[in-house]
Design an enzyme around this catalytic site. Structure first.
Site, short mmCIF file in Angstrom:
data_model
loop_
_atom_site.label_atom_id
_atom_site.label_comp_id
_atom_site.label_asym_id
_atom_site.label_seq_id
_atom_site.Cartn_x
_atom_site.Cartn_y
_atom_site.Cartn_z
N ILE A 146 2.67 53.57 70.98
CA ILE A 146 3.88 54.24 71.45
C ILE A 146 3.63 54.88 72.82
CG2 ILE A 146 5.45 56.17 71.04
CD1 ILE A 146 6.10 53.87 69.23
N GLU A 147 2.46 55.48 72.99
CA GLU A 147 2.17 56.19 74.22
C GLU A 147 2.03 55.27 75.44
OE1 GLU A 147 2.11 59.29 75.06
OE2 GLU A 147 2.29 60.25 73.10
N THR A 148 1.21 54.24 75.32
CA THR A 148 0.88 53.45 76.51
C THR A 148 0.87 51.95 76.29
OG1 THR A 148 -1.51 53.55 76.08
CG2 THR A 148 -0.55 55.33 77.41
N TYR A 337 10.47 61.17 68.59
CA TYR A 337 9.16 60.58 68.88
C TYR A 337 8.35 60.47 67.58
CZ TYR A 337 4.30 60.34 70.45
OH TYR A 337 2.98 59.99 70.61
#
Length: 356
Positions: A146-148, A337
């Site tokens: 999800i982050e990168t 999120y």
């Protein structure tokens, strides 16, 4: 592999009478950068605003107390440049979108395939981190995805410029980001980072897991045995560090994260939807004869919990968030999120198990 639409279909049916939400904490930004597609960096303003002399001196004195010389602090400040693009990005967070617009950005077949490939490639490291820190492996994999997108999009803003801009020119959160700017100075020295090439998100988050400087300094671990904590280039260090972060914030292995609810009333639930505050409710405070678990199960009603609302196009769905859901919000305070991470982790878990 079943299509993502097929995987989500049962959940969509449940959502006819349940829900998810997103929101940041009231007084401070997320501990890690909220996920967002990579954004081109806007050029610095032609005339950069100046820092009030007293604010600059306050920062210098604070850093001197941390062991730096005045000359070192001034040199660090001189390297930083105001970037209007950082301010613009900060004022349009993805978490402001409703759930039905938010989740399709992150819950995709492409990300799921990438997550399974990452898990397969780093199977031993992920298993080692999960065992050492008692964190479910699918959650570690989901966070990095999800982050990168597994290191593919780590941000293209100079970290020093992002934190300088927010710390000295963004009043709503200036105090927080000014401290992070100071933490960056320490981090660069401790980890021997090249400040001239260090890139990250518009909020100054870096690497596979998007750690801001204070989180990098406190939670990063050398998990590949190289002798340094490299969250920028080492997926092994990132895996261990994400697991350590969750461990430090109270993750409970194999415990439920969030449970869908059925609202049998046309009225909104009596319990307040969670908006970033500390956990004040217990399960018993949220469940009522008209707001019940979608699937009956034994549950300790005395445990702390929160109520999640997910805004669909024409209705709201409700979920019961438990301790582990709250722990995900310690990584990023947005309920949207956290729900995206949870649902993605479940997809990963199911598909990873089916391939064994």
């Amino acid at each position: 592999m079943p299509t993502l639409r097929a995987f989500l279909a049962p959940l969509g049916l449940l959502c006819l009478s349940s829900c998810l939400v997103a929101c940041t904490t009231a007084n401070e930004p997320t501990p890690m950068q909220a996920p967002a597609p990579s954004t081109p960096v806007a050029p610095a303003a032609e005339i950069a605003p100046t820092i009030p002399a007293e604010l600059k001196e306050e920062f210098i004195q604070a850093q001197v107390k941390q062991g730096f010389t005045r000359a070192e602090v001034l040199a660090f400040l001189d390297k930083a440049t105001y970037n209007q693009g950082v301010i613009d990005a900060m004022t349009r967070p993805w978490e402001a979108k409703p759930w039905h617009v938010y989740y399709p950005i992150f819950l995709t077949e492409k990300r799921l395939d990438a997550g399974l490939a990452f898990w397969k490639k780093h199977e031993k490291t992920i298993a080692k981190a999960a065992a050492k820190y008692q964190v479910d492996p699918q959650v570690i994999v989901a966070i990095i995805g999800i982050e990168t997108f597994y290191g593919q999009y780590t941000g293209n803003y100079p970290v020093i410029d992002a934190l300088y801009t927010l710390g000295f020119h963004y009043p709503p959160r200036a105090t927080f980001f000014r401290k992070e700017f100071g933490e960056l100075m320490k981090l660069v020295k401790e980890e021997h980072l090249d400040i001239d090439t260090l890139k990250g998100s518009y909020a100054g988050a870096m690497g596979y897991g998007q750690f801001i400087p204070s989180s990098y300094r406190h939670y990063a671990v050398d998990f590949d045995g190289s002798g340094n904590r490299d969250l920028l280039q080492s997926p092994e260090d990132a895996i261990g560090s994400v697991a350590n972060y969750f461990h430090e914030h109270g993750w409970q292995a194999n415990a439920p994260v969030a449970l869908p609810l059925v609202n049998n009333s046309k009225a909104a639930p009596k319990a307040k939807v969670w908006a970033g505050e500390k956990l004040n409710y217990k399960v018993a405070d949220i469940l009522t004869p008209t707001l019940a678990l979608a699937d009956a199960r034994d549950l300790d009603v005395s445990q702390k919990a929160l109520l999640i609302e997910l805004e669909q196009a024409d209705h709201s769905d409700y979920w019961l968030g438990l301790n582990n859901f709250y722990v995900i919000t310690r990584y990023n305070r947005s309920p949207l999120y956290s729900m995206a991470v949870y649902q993605f982790s479940q997809q990963l878990k199911e598909q990873h198990a089916s391939k064994k």
